[in-house]
Design a protein around this motif. Structure first.
Motif, PDB file in Angstrom:
ATOM      1  N   GLU A 146      11.542  -8.835   4.790  1.00  0.00           N
ATOM      2  CA  GLU A 146      12.558  -9.705   5.381  1.00  0.00           C
ATOM      3  C   GLU A 146      13.733  -8.907   5.923  1.00  0.00           C
ATOM      4  O   GLU A 146      14.259  -9.190   6.997  1.00  0.00           O
ATOM      5  N   LEU A 147      14.122  -7.850   5.200  1.00  0.00           N
ATOM      6  CA  LEU A 147      15.361  -7.144   5.527  1.00  0.00           C
ATOM      7  C   LEU A 147      15.174  -5.971   6.482  1.00  0.00           C
ATOM      8  O   LEU A 147      16.083  -5.654   7.252  1.00  0.00           O
ATOM      9  N   LEU A 148      14.026  -5.297   6.428  1.00  0.00           N
ATOM     10  CA  LEU A 148      13.864  -4.024   7.118  1.00  0.00           C
ATOM     11  C   LEU A 148      12.770  -4.101   8.170  1.00  0.00           C
ATOM     12  O   LEU A 148      11.703  -4.656   7.932  1.00  0.00           O
ATOM     13  N   GLU A 149      13.027  -3.510   9.322  1.00  0.00           N
ATOM     14  CA  GLU A 149      12.080  -3.521  10.431  1.00  0.00           C
ATOM     15  C   GLU A 149      11.456  -2.150  10.685  1.00  0.00           C
ATOM     16  O   GLU A 149      10.345  -2.050  11.173  1.00  0.00           O
ATOM     17  N   ASP A 150      12.186  -1.086  10.368  1.00  0.00           N
ATOM     18  CA  ASP A 150      11.727   0.256  10.688  1.00  0.00           C
ATOM     19  C   ASP A 150      10.871   0.813   9.551  1.00  0.00           C
ATOM     20  O   ASP A 150      11.323   0.887   8.411  1.00  0.00           O
ATOM     21  N   PRO A 151       9.615   1.218   9.833  1.00  0.00           N
ATOM     22  CA  PRO A 151       8.737   1.705   8.759  1.00  0.00           C
ATOM     23  C   PRO A 151       9.277   2.940   8.050  1.00  0.00           C
ATOM     24  O   PRO A 151       9.059   3.112   6.851  1.00  0.00           O
ATOM     25  N   GLU A 152      10.000   3.803   8.772  1.00  0.00           N
ATOM     26  CA  GLU A 152      10.556   4.990   8.124  1.00  0.00           C
ATOM     27  C   GLU A 152      11.700   4.622   7.190  1.00  0.00           C
ATOM     28  O   GLU A 152      11.878   5.228   6.130  1.00  0.00           O
ATOM     29  N   GLU A 153      12.471   3.613   7.573  1.00  0.00           N
ATOM     30  CA  GLU A 153      13.545   3.145   6.689  1.00  0.00           C
ATOM     31  C   GLU A 153      12.932   2.508   5.440  1.00  0.00           C
ATOM     32  O   GLU A 153      13.448   2.683   4.323  1.00  0.00           O
ATOM     33  N   ILE A 154      11.832   1.778   5.622  1.00  0.00           N
ATOM     34  CA  ILE A 154      11.149   1.180   4.473  1.00  0.00           C
ATOM     35  C   ILE A 154      10.671   2.278   3.528  1.00  0.00           C
ATOM     36  O   ILE A 154      10.832   2.182   2.308  1.00  0.00           O
ATOM     37  N   ARG A 155      10.091   3.337   4.071  1.00  0.00           N
ATOM     38  CA  ARG A 155       9.625   4.455   3.252  1.00  0.00           C
ATOM     39  C   ARG A 155      10.785   5.067   2.462  1.00  0.00           C
ATOM     40  O   ARG A 155      10.671   5.317   1.259  1.00  0.00           O
ATOM     41  N   ALA A 203       0.831  -1.208   0.000  1.00  0.00           N
ATOM     42  CA  ALA A 203       0.000   0.000   0.000  1.00  0.00           C
ATOM     43  C   ALA A 203       0.866   1.258   0.000  1.00  0.00           C
ATOM     44  O   ALA A 203       0.566   2.237  -0.702  1.00  0.00           O
ATOM     45  N   LEU A 204       1.956   1.240   0.770  1.00  0.00           N
ATOM     46  CA  LEU A 204       2.855   2.392   0.812  1.00  0.00           C
ATOM     47  C   LEU A 204       3.538   2.595  -0.538  1.00  0.00           C
ATOM     48  O   LEU A 204       3.671   3.733  -1.009  1.00  0.00           O
ATOM     49  N   ALA A 205       3.971   1.493  -1.157  1.00  0.00           N
ATOM     50  CA  ALA A 205       4.610   1.595  -2.469  1.00  0.00           C
ATOM     51  C   ALA A 205       3.646   2.209  -3.487  1.00  0.00           C
ATOM     52  O   ALA A 205       4.040   3.064  -4.299  1.00  0.00           O
ATOM     53  N   LYS A 206       2.383   1.802  -3.422  1.00  0.00           N
ATOM     54  CA  LYS A 206       1.376   2.365  -4.334  1.00  0.00           C
ATOM     55  C   LYS A 206       1.193   3.846  -4.072  1.00  0.00           C
ATOM     56  O   LYS A 206       1.095   4.659  -5.011  1.00  0.00           O
ATOM     57  N   GLU A 207       1.168   4.221  -2.785  1.00  0.00           N
ATOM     58  CA  GLU A 207       1.024   5.637  -2.414  1.00  0.00           C
ATOM     59  C   GLU A 207       2.187   6.471  -2.945  1.00  0.00           C
ATOM     60  O   GLU A 207       2.001   7.611  -3.398  1.00  0.00           O
ATOM     61  N   LEU A 208       3.387   5.895  -2.915  1.00  0.00           N
ATOM     62  CA  LEU A 208       4.585   6.611  -3.369  1.00  0.00           C
ATOM     63  C   LEU A 208       4.805   6.492  -4.875  1.00  0.00           C
ATOM     64  O   LEU A 208       5.741   7.090  -5.409  1.00  0.00           O
ATOM     65  N   GLY A 209       3.954   5.702  -5.536  1.00  0.00           N
ATOM     66  CA  GLY A 209       4.096   5.531  -6.974  1.00  0.00           C
ATOM     67  C   GLY A 209       5.264   4.665  -7.384  1.00  0.00           C
ATOM     68  O   GLY A 209       5.842   4.853  -8.453  1.00  0.00           O
ATOM     69  N   VAL A 210       5.612   3.677  -6.532  1.00  0.00           N
ATOM     70  CA  VAL A 210       6.737   2.785  -6.817  1.00  0.00           C
ATOM     71  C   VAL A 210       6.188   1.407  -7.169  1.00  0.00           C
ATOM     72  O   VAL A 210       5.414   0.822  -6.401  1.00  0.00           O
ATOM     73  N   ASN A 211       6.591   0.880  -8.312  1.00  0.00           N
ATOM     74  CA  ASN A 211       6.138  -0.427  -8.772  1.00  0.00           C
ATOM     75  C   ASN A 211       7.073  -1.503  -8.221  1.00  0.00           C
ATOM     76  O   ASN A 211       8.218  -1.617  -8.655  1.00  0.00           O
ATOM     77  N   VAL A 212       6.590  -2.283  -7.264  1.00  0.00           N
ATOM     78  CA  VAL A 212       7.408  -3.314  -6.618  1.00  0.00           C
ATOM     79  C   VAL A 212       6.770  -4.678  -6.846  1.00  0.00           C
ATOM     80  O   VAL A 212       5.581  -4.866  -6.548  1.00  0.00           O
ATOM     81  N   ALA A 213       7.537  -5.619  -7.366  1.00  0.00           N
ATOM     82  CA  ALA A 213       7.049  -6.977  -7.567  1.00  0.00           C
ATOM     83  C   ALA A 213       6.808  -7.651  -6.210  1.00  0.00           C
ATOM     84  O   ALA A 213       7.429  -7.277  -5.205  1.00  0.00           O
ATOM     85  N   PRO A 214       5.908  -8.645  -6.154  1.00  0.00           N
ATOM     86  CA  PRO A 214       5.630  -9.332  -4.880  1.00  0.00           C
ATOM     87  C   PRO A 214       6.878  -9.862  -4.186  1.00  0.00           C
ATOM     88  O   PRO A 214       7.002  -9.770  -2.965  1.00  0.00           O
ATOM     89  N   GLU A 215       7.832 -10.428  -4.983  1.00  0.00           N
ATOM     90  CA  GLU A 215       9.051 -10.934  -4.336  1.00  0.00           C
ATOM     91  C   GLU A 215       9.904  -9.806  -3.788  1.00  0.00           C
ATOM     92  O   GLU A 215      10.629  -9.978  -2.800  1.00  0.00           O
TER      93      GLU A 215
END
Length: 313
Positions: A151-160, A132-144
């Motif tokens: 798997e790699l990131l825990e912090d929501p701000e780092e993910i953003r 949902a965040l990727a869609k909000e930011l306009g980033v096309n991310v494959a399911p994998e």
């Protein structure tokens, strides 16, 4: 009478929400008119009373708003739902420092509160949150790619932040798991992930290459922890019953669980049990100063991979 805009967040989320809130006010015609920290409610409100209809719209940022203390209920009449003057009050998101601990309900009802989106606990819900965040930011991310991010990131701000960077990297095609791995990990992190995944998928050459690179640049003991965590998941996956319940109870992320299940299918439950025992032994020996170092881990890895059907080791 001024209006109150309350920000309830901590860390990098607090700074981001403050910047976004100020930018939104400026788009609406408000001008920055200073900053403050603490003080008294009575002077803060009276000094920022709105004037006439045609007064310039402005906002004042009050950082560390908890220093103001509890809002006096007798001053509640001085707060308006909207006004030409907006006081932006910055609070924390923890229980003791959030706005509701300082401001009465009747005043809160006339305020706008901005909070950071809650980060889900379970892996599946986190993947939906990232999507949902990727869609909000306009980033096309494959399911994998989404699974790898979780798997790699825990912090929501780092993910953003990483999603924004990934969006700049891949403007047309979808962001893949390989893209995430390349951008979000340093060399040590990439080698560790390749070691974990290689063990699960049986990529012998890649595993030995990662071990060799890590042995030159990394300490052994920190590497044993994620290795044990992944193989522990494999052991539970091999119990064969209530797998989904085990995954949920262990807080296992979808990507790690799927890879771990591959490991159990590849080597067998008995081999996984023996390998986990080897990891525990290596950890104890290293901490007592009697271990063989990376060579000991390499020997255990080779023994495990040699038990896969057709390994030829």
């Amino acid at each position: 009478m001024p209006a109150l805009l309350l920000i309830a967040a901590s860390g990098t989320a607090q700074r981001r929400l403050l910047e976004e809130s100020c930018a939104d006010l400026e788009k609406k015609g408000y001008a920055a008119a200073g900053k403050g920290e603490g003080g008294e409610w009575s002077s803060l409100l009276s000094d920022n009373m709105t004037g006439g209809l045609f007064d310039e719209k402005r906002y004042i940022v009050v950082e560390a708003a908890p220093l103001l203390g509890a809002f006096p209920e007798k001053l509640s009449f001085m707060v308006a739902p909207s006004a030409a003057v907006v006081l932006v009050l910055v609070y924390e998101s923890d229980v003791k420092s959030q706005p509701s601990k300082f401001i009465p309900k009747e005043v809160l009802a006339r305020c706008r509160t901005v909070k950071a989106a809650e980060f889900p606990r379970w892996p599946r819900e986190r993947q939906l949150w990232v999507a949902a965040l990727a869609k909000e930011l306009g980033v096309n991310v494959a399911p994998e790619g989404i699974a790898m991010i979780v798997e790699l990131l825990e912090d929501p701000e780092e993910i953003r932040a990483q999603l924004k960077s990934l969006g700049l990297l891949k403007k047309i095609s979808a962001v893949t798991a390989a893209d995430v791995e390349e951008l979000c990990l340093d060399d040590g992190g990439r080698n560790l992930l390749r070691l974990l995944d290689g063990l699960c998928t049986g990529e012998i050459a890649g595993v030995l290459k990662s071990l060799g690179a890590m042995s030159k640049a990394e300490d052994l003991i920190p590497a044993l922890v994620p290795l044990h965590n992944r193989m522990r998941l494999a052991w539970y996956a091999g119990l064969g019953r209530d797998a989904a319940a085990f995954a949920k109870a262990l807080g296992a992320k979808d990507y790690a669980w799927r890879m771990a299940a591959q490991a159990d299918r590849r080597y067998g439950h008995a081999a996984m049990t023996e390998f986990i025992s080897d990891l525990i032994r290596i950890n104890i020996e290293e901490r007592s100063g009697a271990g063989a170092g990376w060579r000991g881990l390499e020997a255990a890895v080779i023994k495990l991979m040699g038990k896969a059907p057709g390994a030829g080791i």
